[in-house]
Design a protein around this motif. Sequence first.
Motif, short mmCIF file in Angstrom:
data_model
loop_
_atom_site.label_atom_id
_atom_site.label_comp_id
_atom_site.label_asym_id
_atom_site.label_seq_id
_atom_site.Cartn_x
_atom_site.Cartn_y
_atom_site.Cartn_z
N VAL A 20 22.78 -46.34 -14.04
CA VAL A 20 23.75 -45.25 -13.98
C VAL A 20 25.12 -45.83 -13.62
CG1 VAL A 20 24.41 -43.22 -12.64
CG2 VAL A 20 22.04 -43.51 -13.35
N ASP A 21 26.13 -45.39 -14.33
CA ASP A 21 27.49 -45.82 -14.02
C ASP A 21 27.96 -45.06 -12.78
OD1 ASP A 21 30.12 -46.43 -13.86
OD2 ASP A 21 30.52 -46.20 -16.02
N VAL A 22 27.70 -45.66 -11.62
CA VAL A 22 27.92 -44.93 -10.36
C VAL A 22 29.39 -44.59 -10.13
CG1 VAL A 22 25.87 -45.59 -9.09
CG2 VAL A 22 27.77 -47.16 -9.20
N VAL A 98 18.85 -39.31 -7.93
CA VAL A 98 19.29 -39.99 -9.16
C VAL A 98 18.60 -41.34 -9.34
CG1 VAL A 98 21.54 -38.87 -9.24
CG2 VAL A 98 21.29 -41.03 -8.02
N ARG A 99 17.59 -41.60 -8.50
CA ARG A 99 16.86 -42.86 -8.68
C ARG A 99 15.50 -42.57 -9.34
NH1 ARG A 99 15.04 -46.80 -3.78
NH2 ARG A 99 13.28 -45.37 -3.78
N GLU A 100 14.59 -41.95 -8.60
CA GLU A 100 13.27 -41.67 -9.16
C GLU A 100 13.35 -40.79 -10.41
OE1 GLU A 100 13.89 -41.96 -6.07
OE2 GLU A 100 12.21 -42.79 -4.95
N HIS A 101 14.28 -39.82 -10.40
CA HIS A 101 14.34 -38.88 -11.51
C HIS A 101 15.37 -39.26 -12.56
CE1 HIS A 101 12.33 -35.29 -9.25
NE2 HIS A 101 11.64 -36.41 -9.20
N CYS A 102 16.05 -40.37 -12.35
CA CYS A 102 17.09 -40.70 -13.33
C CYS A 102 17.13 -42.19 -13.67
CB CYS A 102 18.43 -40.20 -12.84
SG CYS A 102 19.68 -40.23 -14.11
N SER A 103 17.66 -43.01 -12.76
CA SER A 103 17.91 -44.40 -13.16
C SER A 103 16.61 -45.15 -13.48
CB SER A 103 18.67 -45.13 -12.06
OG SER A 103 17.85 -45.36 -10.93
N TRP A 104 15.56 -44.86 -12.74
CA TRP A 104 14.31 -45.60 -12.96
C TRP A 104 13.57 -45.15 -14.22
CZ3 TRP A 104 11.93 -46.04 -7.36
CH2 TRP A 104 12.51 -47.14 -6.72
N GLU A 111 24.36 -44.31 -20.95
CA GLU A 111 25.25 -43.17 -21.17
C GLU A 111 24.54 -41.87 -20.77
OE1 GLU A 111 28.30 -42.76 -21.80
OE2 GLU A 111 28.22 -40.58 -22.15
N GLN A 112 23.36 -41.68 -21.33
CA GLN A 112 22.64 -40.44 -21.04
C GLN A 112 22.22 -40.37 -19.58
OE1 GLN A 112 22.29 -37.76 -22.82
NE2 GLN A 112 23.38 -38.64 -24.54
N ALA A 113 21.81 -41.50 -19.03
CA ALA A 113 21.38 -41.51 -17.63
C ALA A 113 22.56 -41.13 -16.74
CB ALA A 113 20.85 -42.89 -17.26
N THR A 114 23.73 -41.64 -17.06
CA THR A 114 24.92 -41.33 -16.26
C THR A 114 25.23 -39.84 -16.35
OG1 THR A 114 25.76 -43.53 -16.73
CG2 THR A 114 27.34 -41.93 -15.89
#
Lengths: 652, 201
Positions: A20-22, A98-104, A111-114
Amino acid sequence: MEHRIGVFVCHCGTNIAGTVDVKRVAEALAKHPGVAYSTDYTYMCSDPGQNLVKDAIKKHRLTGVIVAACSPTLHEATFRRAGTSAGMNPYQVEMANVREHCSWVHQGDKEQATRKAIRTVKAMVEKAKLDEALAPIEVPLTRRALVVGGGVAGIQAALDIANAGYEVVLVERSPSIGGHMAQLSETFPTLDCSQCILTPKMVEAAQHRRIKLMTYSEVEEVAGYVGNFRVKIRKKAAYVNRDVCTGCGLCIQKCPAKTPSEFDEGLAPRKAIYTPFPQAVPNKPVLDAEHCTYFKTGKCGICKKICPVNAVDYEQKDEIVEEEVGAIVVATGFDLYPMAKMGEYGGGKIKDVVTSLQFERLLSASGPTAGEVKRPSDGKVPREVVFLTCVGSRDPEGHVPYCSKVCCMYLTKHAMLYRHKVHDGQAYLFYMDVRTGGKGYEEFYQRASEEDDVLYVRGKVSKIFEEDGKVVVWGVDTLTGKKVEIAADLAVMGLAMVPSAAAQDLANKLKIHTDEWGFLSEAHPKLRPVESLAPGFYLAGAAQGPKDIPEAVSQASGAASKVAALFAEKVYQREPVIACIDEDLCAGCRICVSVCPYDAAEFDEEKKVARIQEAICEGCGACIAACPSGSAQQKNLTDDQIYNMVSAVLED
Amino acid sequence: MFEPRIVCFFCRWCTYAGADLAGTSRKQYPPNGVVVRVNCSGRVDPQHILWAFHEGADGVLVGGCHPNDCHYQDGNYKTMRRVALLKPLLKQMGIEPDRLRLEWISAAEGEKLVHVMSDFVDTVRSLGPLEYGPIAERVGGRRTVATGPGRPQAKPPKKAAARGAKKAVAKRGAKRPAPAKKARAKKTAKKTPRTARKRTR
């Protein structure tokens, strides 16, 4: 009110920042209405990270905090504490996952993850805007624990809690405590006699002034919540008044009905009125109605006639006892994977293919052969014995995929003890890998292979069958690449450990989670290994996963210390995110009263409105979804908050 | 390719934890769904689902504990009934019932979550974007304009009462025939703001 929300985006090293582009998340949120401060940092949960949050709360006079990081189960408490220390109400600090449900889970698509991360955080910002300052609800605490399962883990947990000064109810399904450990001959790696180290503990538990022992009993129903459980326990009819019985054993001697003994794993008979083993605690018999001649035919009644204290009572019924406890330790133990499922090894139909527990009984001095190794079919001393590890374990296609952890060690012990008893015998041990993680375990294994000449064969056995009174084992030695055929006298199966049969049923009653194999799930695999995710439930022993004795005992002590820590609190603080009813809007339709699973919603006859009893409400929200007028709301998860979150999720 | 937007209402004990497990196991699934955590799937009001469609969701996924596993005894059964009743209603409104899915996913079923999520995204993708506005017009419903986060409030301020109430009727009307009930509320109807209409006593 002006919203001043602070957003703190965590990199979690590269766990989040890698996908993710934090920076972009922080910038996007800075522009979101109501956000007063937005930043990112490498490790938000570290000390400097937490200080960053604390300083920002004070500097920017934040009204709410969103930490966009891991799952709330992990660090919500951490950041709520941090928020509290900076003068903020803990219930206005929220996590955006935004880790378990997103970046991982979206590693290929930055792009979509961000974008998903931005939506997720925005939703939490919208929630935080309407979060109220809440105070935890204080409820009284029953300083009394229930331990379910009287194996070594349950006994240890009960003793530790009792020694810490709290009362314990120890419930065991079978007529005696002791569990599987009582069946074992000797224990690795010290070769201590299992009963010699266990029976004193059993007696201690039974005689402890703070332990109420309930054997031959099962948990029927659990209601309530942490600190205030009400447990119904079914005391199964033993047909023996165990208060009067002196344990003289006359009835057992004279009973004419026999059936295979569970304790001896079917290798020896027991009577219909019986104690599982001579050192049983309590050492008082129970009558097994299923196999009793009197119950089957109406004739016999010898035990009743012969009992000197008139303790036998055929009219006895199951009895339901209610206990109030504050915490529950679940130590329901394990069973062996059923031999019937191992068709390639005879499916349990070949007499001289025995399970590891059966072999323990054959080795045990108190076993059916008085410690002499004799094979079940003809009672001859086996000259060649084959031991198999990973029977059912590590077999994702056919059976269970996990490693049962203890089989390598106990089969090594079996082979060693066999060699000690039959000096000219030959022991073969088929293995996939020899796993000897543990203090003194590797040395033990070396001793077996070097001093006791146990022949380790690396490979799997494909088939076992009977031929000319021999047990023929077909296998392969993968180190030499050659086929191996052994005409053995006895084969011992290191069967996989599976959760005990009734454990799943109990887990359902307790509403605690199990993994896909039925082992109880811990709250966190590394940091909270002795707690269940459901508050007030603690785990001990092999019910949570395959374990050897020292591990089971240490986990039990760990669970006990958690219970003691809970009981040391003056009051228990409950989450205040419960339902509440706006009396001005309530029409008094009583739908909430009918849907509440806890009877927390009650109807006020005077005001003609419903009311939520704070001490009982669990915050499930059933009444809120059912309320036709919208007068029932959940604190800090109101309908408005949900609507706003949904809108934020779908905004861009 | 059309990327559907999906709102996921997950119960915190089972499905949310299952999604956490999928994360810790680094399983990969499409990023179309965003999770709204609720304590229990029984907390999900059909209005939340309708609101999601109204706000532009192409699909709604509700995740709860397996039957008999509900942390709150029977919340998931309540959801099961609500979803079953809502589906034909969606159909009447011109929304394909397949855009709403209820799944039981336990805390141990990270794999199942991945499977369900991927499958649901495919389903919704094949249905195409949900254009709620035109549908609402076609079926003769009142189309409300979504202006950011704002919807029927429990107690609207006096001035906004009328506007708030209209919205409430439009949306709640979809759930149950509110006007008939209101007519029965005799004298309170005038005094009370319309959104607070249920106080009949």
